[in-house]
Design an enzyme around this catalytic site. Structure first.
Site, mmCIF file in Angstrom:
data_model
loop_
_atom_site.group_PDB
_atom_site.id
_atom_site.type_symbol
_atom_site.label_atom_id
_atom_site.label_comp_id
_atom_site.label_asym_id
_atom_site.label_seq_id
_atom_site.Cartn_x
_atom_site.Cartn_y
_atom_site.Cartn_z
ATOM 1 N N ASP A 177 2.303 43.241 -5.662
ATOM 2 C CA ASP A 177 0.899 43.339 -5.257
ATOM 3 C C ASP A 177 0.126 43.606 -6.556
ATOM 4 O OD1 ASP A 177 -1.595 44.268 -4.523
ATOM 5 O OD2 ASP A 177 -0.847 45.626 -2.979
ATOM 6 N N ASN A 222 -14.548 34.106 -4.864
ATOM 7 C CA ASN A 222 -15.376 32.958 -4.467
ATOM 8 C C ASN A 222 -16.689 33.040 -5.240
ATOM 9 O OD1 ASN A 222 -17.402 34.508 -2.861
ATOM 10 N ND2 ASN A 222 -15.606 34.970 -1.612
ATOM 11 N N ASP A 241 -8.528 38.861 -3.205
ATOM 12 C CA ASP A 241 -9.893 39.367 -3.425
ATOM 13 C C ASP A 241 -10.135 40.609 -2.550
ATOM 14 O OD1 ASP A 241 -12.473 39.361 -4.414
ATOM 15 O OD2 ASP A 241 -13.176 37.675 -3.193
ATOM 16 N N THR A 246 -4.225 29.151 -4.476
ATOM 17 C CA THR A 246 -3.056 28.720 -3.688
ATOM 18 C C THR A 246 -2.984 29.342 -2.292
ATOM 19 O OG1 THR A 246 -1.620 30.460 -4.586
ATOM 20 C CG2 THR A 246 -1.686 28.358 -5.776
ATOM 21 N N GLY A 247 -3.994 30.135 -1.922
ATOM 22 C CA GLY A 247 -4.020 30.722 -0.583
ATOM 23 C C GLY A 247 -5.026 29.980 0.276
ATOM 24 N N VAL A 248 -6.114 30.669 0.604
ATOM 25 C CA VAL A 248 -7.178 30.112 1.448
ATOM 26 C C VAL A 248 -7.694 28.772 0.910
ATOM 27 C CG1 VAL A 248 -9.543 30.542 2.287
ATOM 28 C CG2 VAL A 248 -7.928 32.424 2.141
ATOM 29 N N TYR A 249 -7.747 28.613 -0.414
ATOM 30 C CA TYR A 249 -8.319 27.404 -1.005
ATOM 31 C C TYR A 249 -7.370 26.206 -0.997
ATOM 32 C CZ TYR A 249 -12.718 29.641 -2.512
ATOM 33 O OH TYR A 249 -13.956 30.255 -2.547
HETATM 34 N N1 AR6 Z 1 -1.387 40.542 -4.981
HETATM 35 C C1 AR6 Z 1 -1.036 39.363 -5.576
HETATM 36 N N2 AR6 Z 1 -1.225 38.158 -5.006
HETATM 37 C C2 AR6 Z 1 -1.782 38.149 -3.767
HETATM 38 C C3 AR6 Z 1 -2.181 39.309 -3.091
HETATM 39 C C4 AR6 Z 1 -1.967 40.554 -3.757
HETATM 40 N N3 AR6 Z 1 -2.309 41.720 -3.201
HETATM 41 N N4 AR6 Z 1 -2.707 38.966 -1.877
HETATM 42 C C5 AR6 Z 1 -2.630 37.611 -1.806
HETATM 43 N N5 AR6 Z 1 -2.066 37.113 -2.937
HETATM 44 P P1 AR6 Z 1 -6.091 33.764 -1.983
HETATM 45 P P2 AR6 Z 1 -7.636 31.495 -3.113
HETATM 46 C C6 AR6 Z 1 -1.792 35.723 -3.323
HETATM 47 O O1 AR6 Z 1 -6.252 33.194 -0.610
HETATM 48 O O2 AR6 Z 1 -6.689 30.530 -2.519
HETATM 49 C C7 AR6 Z 1 -10.727 34.876 -0.700
HETATM 50 O O3 AR6 Z 1 -11.248 35.113 0.569
HETATM 51 C C8 AR6 Z 1 -1.680 34.701 -2.220
HETATM 52 O O4 AR6 Z 1 -0.373 34.749 -1.649
HETATM 53 O O5 AR6 Z 1 -6.278 35.226 -2.163
HETATM 54 O O6 AR6 Z 1 -8.059 31.311 -4.544
HETATM 55 C C9 AR6 Z 1 -11.803 34.736 -1.767
HETATM 56 O O7 AR6 Z 1 -12.918 35.550 -1.521
HETATM 57 C C10 AR6 Z 1 -1.930 33.404 -2.975
HETATM 58 O O8 AR6 Z 1 -0.730 32.957 -3.612
HETATM 59 O O9 AR6 Z 1 -7.118 33.035 -3.040
HETATM 60 C C11 AR6 Z 1 -12.139 33.269 -1.679
HETATM 61 O O10 AR6 Z 1 -13.075 33.021 -0.647
HETATM 62 C C12 AR6 Z 1 -2.900 33.823 -4.076
HETATM 63 O O11 AR6 Z 1 -2.905 35.253 -4.077
HETATM 64 C C13 AR6 Z 1 -10.825 32.623 -1.329
HETATM 65 O O12 AR6 Z 1 -10.055 33.626 -0.674
HETATM 66 C C14 AR6 Z 1 -4.315 33.313 -3.880
HETATM 67 O O13 AR6 Z 1 -4.656 33.329 -2.503
HETATM 68 C C15 AR6 Z 1 -10.071 32.210 -2.565
HETATM 69 O O14 AR6 Z 1 -8.910 31.514 -2.189
#
Ligand code: AR6
Length: 175
Positions: free
Chosen positions: A7, A21, A31, A115-118
């Site tokens: 984490d 974002n 985030d 790599t998550g929501v986006y």
């Molecule tokens: N520590 C490390 N990595 C993490 C953690 C953590 N605590 N939590 C999630 N991840 P994402 P995006 C990983 O969705 O795709 C937000 O709402 C996760 O498994 O957090 O860039 C923002 O406000 C994934 O591999 O970011 C934007 O609206 C990675 O972090 C949007 O999401 C990124 O996933 C950005 O989407």
């Protein structure tokens, strides 16, 4: 460069890189976790920044986090790959690294931007991340250490594979 599965809010590095974002006002995923752990002072500082365009980065303090700073970058939303996503993702990594270097930071930990929501495909994103960071570090003395902080085992494996693949690249310079 190294890879950890953790984490990112627990890492005592000089700066962690948030996948934010364009509003910089918080959200879900990493985030949300960073804002929860940092406390309300982070949101207050982010409000004053007035947002951040995709592909760029901004720096704030770490507030209640063990990290001294948070570098917020805005990754591209995956739209199939033909909308400039790889260049924008590379720009996120370069912009965050440039801010770290400007601030004299030694150790920087990246989350896996986009790599998550986006929805950016994780294998392709890991290659962009590792190649871009590697290229930057070749040309800059700072930061000295970059950690790819992966939330899941499969994500950590992808970054390790991308790092291993670097070792097999033929240098494009004459000896
Ligand atoms: N520590 C490390 N990595 C993490 C953690 C953590 N605590 N939590 C999630 N991840 P994402 P995006 C990983 O969705 O795709 C937000 O709402 C996760 O498994 O957090 O860039 C923002 O406000 C994934 O591999 O970011 C934007 O609206 C990675 O972090 C949007 O999401 C990124 O996933 C950005 O989407």
């Amino acid at each position: 460069m190294s890879v950890v599965q953790a984490d990112i809010t627990t890492l005592g590095v000089d700066a962690i890189v948030n996948a934010a974002n364009e509003t910089l006002l918080g959200g879900g995923g990493v985030d949300g976790a960073i804002h929860r752990a940092a406390g309300p002072g982070l949101l207050e500082e982010c409000r004053a920044l007035g947002g951040c365009p995709t592909g760029q980065a901004r720096i704030t303090g770490g507030h209640r986090l063990p990290a001294r700073f948070v570098i917020h970058t805005v990754g591209p939303v995956w739209q199939g790959g033909a909308a400039g996503e790889p260049l924008l993702l590379a720009s996120c990594y370069r912009s965050a690294l440039a801010l770290a270097a400007e601030h004299g930071l030694d150790t920087l930990a990246f989350s896996a931007i986009s790599t998550g929501v986006y929805g950016y495909p994780a294998p392709q994103a890991a290659v962009v991340a590792v190649d871009t960071v590697s290229g930057f570090l070749e040309a800059s003395p700072l930061p000295r250490h970059v950690v790819f902080c992966c939330f899941s085992g499969p994500s950590a494996d992808l970054h390790r594979e991308a790092l291993a693949a670097l070792a097999f690249q033929v240098p494009d310079r004459a000896p």
